[in-house]
Scaffold this motif. Structure first.
Motif, PDB file in Angstrom:
ATOM      1  N   ALA A  14       0.815  -1.202  -0.061  1.00  0.00           N
ATOM      2  CA  ALA A  14       0.021  -0.054  -0.034  1.00  0.00           C
ATOM      3  C   ALA A  14       0.948   1.298  -0.073  1.00  0.00           C
ATOM      4  O   ALA A  14       0.526   2.130  -0.791  1.00  0.00           O
ATOM      5  CB  ALA A  14      -1.103  -0.052   1.190  1.00  0.00           C
ATOM      6  N   VAL A  15       2.056   1.373   0.861  1.00  0.00           N
ATOM      7  CA  VAL A  15       2.674   2.411   0.788  1.00  0.00           C
ATOM      8  C   VAL A  15       3.503   2.801  -0.522  1.00  0.00           C
ATOM      9  O   VAL A  15       3.804   3.804  -0.859  1.00  0.00           O
ATOM     10  CB  VAL A  15       4.024   2.328   2.005  1.00  0.00           C
ATOM     11  CG1 VAL A  15       5.032   3.241   1.954  1.00  0.00           C
ATOM     12  CG2 VAL A  15       3.283   2.324   3.361  1.00  0.00           C
ATOM     13  N   ILE A  16       4.027   1.533  -1.076  1.00  0.00           N
ATOM     14  CA  ILE A  16       4.474   1.728  -2.432  1.00  0.00           C
ATOM     15  C   ILE A  16       3.555   2.266  -3.636  1.00  0.00           C
ATOM     16  O   ILE A  16       3.909   3.351  -4.032  1.00  0.00           O
ATOM     17  CB  ILE A  16       4.943   0.350  -2.994  1.00  0.00           C
ATOM     18  CG1 ILE A  16       6.073  -0.183  -2.361  1.00  0.00           C
ATOM     19  CG2 ILE A  16       5.274   0.540  -4.563  1.00  0.00           C
ATOM     20  CD1 ILE A  16       6.633  -1.647  -2.756  1.00  0.00           C
ATOM     21  N   ALA A  17       2.390   1.831  -3.451  1.00  0.00           N
ATOM     22  CA  ALA A  17       1.320   2.804  -4.265  1.00  0.00           C
ATOM     23  C   ALA A  17       1.163   4.066  -3.829  1.00  0.00           C
ATOM     24  O   ALA A  17       1.030   5.014  -4.667  1.00  0.00           O
ATOM     25  CB  ALA A  17       0.040   1.991  -4.240  1.00  0.00           C
ATOM     26  N   TRP A  18       1.139   4.314  -2.761  1.00  0.00           N
ATOM     27  CA  TRP A  18       0.805   5.713  -2.147  1.00  0.00           C
ATOM     28  C   TRP A  18       1.826   6.609  -2.557  1.00  0.00           C
ATOM     29  O   TRP A  18       1.661   7.700  -2.968  1.00  0.00           O
ATOM     30  CB  TRP A  18       0.503   5.684  -0.605  1.00  0.00           C
ATOM     31  CG  TRP A  18       0.026   7.008   0.103  1.00  0.00           C
ATOM     32  CD1 TRP A  18      -0.384   7.836  -0.471  1.00  0.00           C
ATOM     33  CD2 TRP A  18       0.174   7.295   1.348  1.00  0.00           C
ATOM     34  NE1 TRP A  18      -0.664   8.940   0.314  1.00  0.00           N
ATOM     35  CE2 TRP A  18      -0.109   8.473   1.563  1.00  0.00           C
ATOM     36  CE3 TRP A  18       0.718   6.566   2.364  1.00  0.00           C
ATOM     37  CZ2 TRP A  18      -0.275   9.140   2.678  1.00  0.00           C
ATOM     38  CZ3 TRP A  18       0.760   7.170   3.690  1.00  0.00           C
ATOM     39  CH2 TRP A  18       0.350   8.493   3.783  1.00  0.00           C
ATOM     40  N   MET A  19       3.253   6.114  -2.439  1.00  0.00           N
ATOM     41  CA  MET A  19       4.383   6.822  -2.699  1.00  0.00           C
ATOM     42  C   MET A  19       4.453   7.005  -4.310  1.00  0.00           C
ATOM     43  O   MET A  19       4.740   8.155  -4.814  1.00  0.00           O
ATOM     44  CB  MET A  19       5.522   6.128  -2.113  1.00  0.00           C
ATOM     45  CG  MET A  19       5.980   6.246  -0.908  1.00  0.00           C
ATOM     46  SD  MET A  19       6.043   7.851  -0.053  1.00  0.00           S
ATOM     47  CE  MET A  19       7.505   8.265  -0.809  1.00  0.00           C
ATOM     48  N   ALA A  20       4.221   6.053  -5.013  1.00  0.00           N
ATOM     49  CA  ALA A  20       4.205   6.356  -6.513  1.00  0.00           C
ATOM     50  C   ALA A  20       3.261   7.519  -6.842  1.00  0.00           C
ATOM     51  O   ALA A  20       3.752   8.302  -7.610  1.00  0.00           O
ATOM     52  CB  ALA A  20       3.866   4.930  -7.140  1.00  0.00           C
ATOM     53  N   GLY A  21       2.078   7.409  -6.495  1.00  0.00           N
ATOM     54  CA  GLY A  21       1.190   8.652  -6.471  1.00  0.00           C
ATOM     55  C   GLY A  21       1.782   9.889  -6.238  1.00  0.00           C
ATOM     56  O   GLY A  21       1.675  10.995  -6.902  1.00  0.00           O
ATOM     57  N   LEU A  22       2.199   9.948  -4.937  1.00  0.00           N
ATOM     58  CA  LEU A  22       2.673  11.288  -4.450  1.00  0.00           C
ATOM     59  C   LEU A  22       3.876  11.727  -4.986  1.00  0.00           C
ATOM     60  O   LEU A  22       4.031  12.878  -5.061  1.00  0.00           O
ATOM     61  CB  LEU A  22       3.158  11.055  -2.926  1.00  0.00           C
ATOM     62  CG  LEU A  22       1.822  10.790  -1.971  1.00  0.00           C
ATOM     63  CD1 LEU A  22       2.445  10.484  -0.510  1.00  0.00           C
ATOM     64  CD2 LEU A  22       0.927  12.128  -1.850  1.00  0.00           C
ATOM     65  N   LEU A  23       4.688  10.780  -5.635  1.00  0.00           N
ATOM     66  CA  LEU A  23       5.720  11.305  -6.392  1.00  0.00           C
ATOM     67  C   LEU A  23       5.296  11.537  -7.833  1.00  0.00           C
ATOM     68  O   LEU A  23       6.075  12.461  -8.396  1.00  0.00           O
ATOM     69  CB  LEU A  23       7.004  10.227  -6.689  1.00  0.00           C
ATOM     70  CG  LEU A  23       7.527   9.692  -5.252  1.00  0.00           C
ATOM     71  CD1 LEU A  23       8.437   8.587  -5.306  1.00  0.00           C
ATOM     72  CD2 LEU A  23       8.544  11.020  -4.756  1.00  0.00           C
ATOM     73  N   PHE A  24       4.283  11.159  -8.344  1.00  0.00           N
ATOM     74  CA  PHE A  24       4.050  11.437  -9.834  1.00  0.00           C
ATOM     75  C   PHE A  24       3.031  12.713  -9.714  1.00  0.00           C
ATOM     76  O   PHE A  24       3.099  13.526 -10.836  1.00  0.00           O
ATOM     77  CB  PHE A  24       3.400  10.226 -10.318  1.00  0.00           C
ATOM     78  CG  PHE A  24       2.801  10.487 -11.795  1.00  0.00           C
ATOM     79  CD1 PHE A  24       3.970  10.683 -12.910  1.00  0.00           C
ATOM     80  CD2 PHE A  24       1.638  10.238 -12.357  1.00  0.00           C
ATOM     81  CE1 PHE A  24       3.838  11.018 -14.197  1.00  0.00           C
ATOM     82  CE2 PHE A  24       1.360  10.206 -13.717  1.00  0.00           C
ATOM     83  CZ  PHE A  24       2.600  10.517 -14.602  1.00  0.00           C
ATOM     84  N   LEU A  25       1.909  12.855  -8.915  1.00  0.00           N
ATOM     85  CA  LEU A  25       1.293  13.846  -8.985  1.00  0.00           C
ATOM     86  C   LEU A  25       1.768  15.169  -9.173  1.00  0.00           C
ATOM     87  O   LEU A  25       1.314  16.095  -9.749  1.00  0.00           O
ATOM     88  CB  LEU A  25       0.098  13.789  -7.760  1.00  0.00           C
ATOM     89  CG  LEU A  25      -0.917  14.845  -7.614  1.00  0.00           C
ATOM     90  CD1 LEU A  25      -1.812  14.418  -9.154  1.00  0.00           C
ATOM     91  CD2 LEU A  25      -1.848  14.595  -6.397  1.00  0.00           C
ATOM     92  N   PRO A  26       2.679  15.728  -8.325  1.00  0.00           N
ATOM     93  CA  PRO A  26       3.251  17.149  -8.572  1.00  0.00           C
ATOM     94  C   PRO A  26       3.838  17.154  -9.969  1.00  0.00           C
ATOM     95  O   PRO A  26       3.903  18.305 -10.643  1.00  0.00           O
ATOM     96  CB  PRO A  26       4.373  17.376  -7.465  1.00  0.00           C
ATOM     97  CG  PRO A  26       3.677  16.299  -6.376  1.00  0.00           C
ATOM     98  CD  PRO A  26       3.477  14.985  -7.303  1.00  0.00           C
ATOM     99  N   ARG A  27       4.377  16.176 -10.476  1.00  0.00           N
ATOM    100  CA  ARG A  27       5.000  16.374 -12.190  1.00  0.00           C
ATOM    101  C   ARG A  27       3.767  16.552 -13.030  1.00  0.00           C
ATOM    102  O   ARG A  27       4.047  17.666 -13.703  1.00  0.00           O
ATOM    103  CB  ARG A  27       5.761  14.911 -12.155  1.00  0.00           C
ATOM    104  CG  ARG A  27       6.384  15.117 -13.621  1.00  0.00           C
ATOM    105  CD  ARG A  27       7.364  16.046 -13.465  1.00  0.00           C
ATOM    106  NE  ARG A  27       8.487  15.667 -12.544  1.00  0.00           N
ATOM    107  CZ  ARG A  27       9.819  16.378 -12.779  1.00  0.00           C
ATOM    108  NH1 ARG A  27      10.132  17.173 -13.586  1.00  0.00           N
ATOM    109  NH2 ARG A  27      10.562  16.127 -11.760  1.00  0.00           N
TER     110      ARG A  27
END
Length: 155
Positions: A14-27
């Motif tokens: 779950a953390v991997i998915a959350w982090m992936a999204g948090l890293l991509f959204l600002p881009r």
């Protein structure tokens, strides 16, 4: 397999998915904001697509992943406290982890609120801001992961 290992594995996923999204959204936000300098025919189509991606990323990946990360994390804490006692929650490494989780959740909330402001054209942040803050989740993840894996203390 015991329940702790199951909870830990599900929490990590779950953390991997959350982090992936948090890293991509600002881009995506950086790309969106930078479209404002382009002529209308190109800008409108691209912004519509970027905003669709932003909405889907938040609703389909980020929000569910955060909820699952919190749920599995609380399950892990319950298992740990049952086995090791409530004093575990006052350990410096655990306090650092919990503060990191709260900060990461706050960042998630900020990003979610900014999606609406970007769509309305009222966001005050530039593409440069979004690129500079893109690594905030990763810095927090470094602190949290090292805290949990080393279980450091003072003294």
């Amino acid at each position: 397999m015991n329940l702790y290992d199951l909870a830990r594995g599900l929490h990590i996923l779950a953390v991997i998915a959350w982090m992936a999204g948090l890293l991509f959204l600002p881009r995506l936000y950086a790309y969106d904001v930078e479209q404002n300098a382009k002529p209308e025919p190109l800008r409108g189509e691209m912004q519509a697509l970027l905003r669709l991606w932003q909405t889907r990323l938040l609703r389909i990946i980020l929000n569910p992943a955060m909820i699952l990360a919190w749920g599995f994390g609380l399950w892990l804490i319950h298992i740990d406290v049952s086995a090791r006692g409530a004093a575990l929650l006052a350990e410096p490494w655990m306090v650092a982890k919990l503060i990191g989780v709260l900060l990461l959740s706050g960042w998630h909330g900020f990003l979610a609120a900014q999606r609406k402001k970007i769509a309305a054209g009222t966001s005050k942040y530039s593409g440069k801001f979004w690129r500079m803050t893109n690594e905030v989740p990763f810095v927090l993840a470094i602190i949290m992961v090292l805290s949990v894996t080393t279980e450091w203390t003072f003294g």
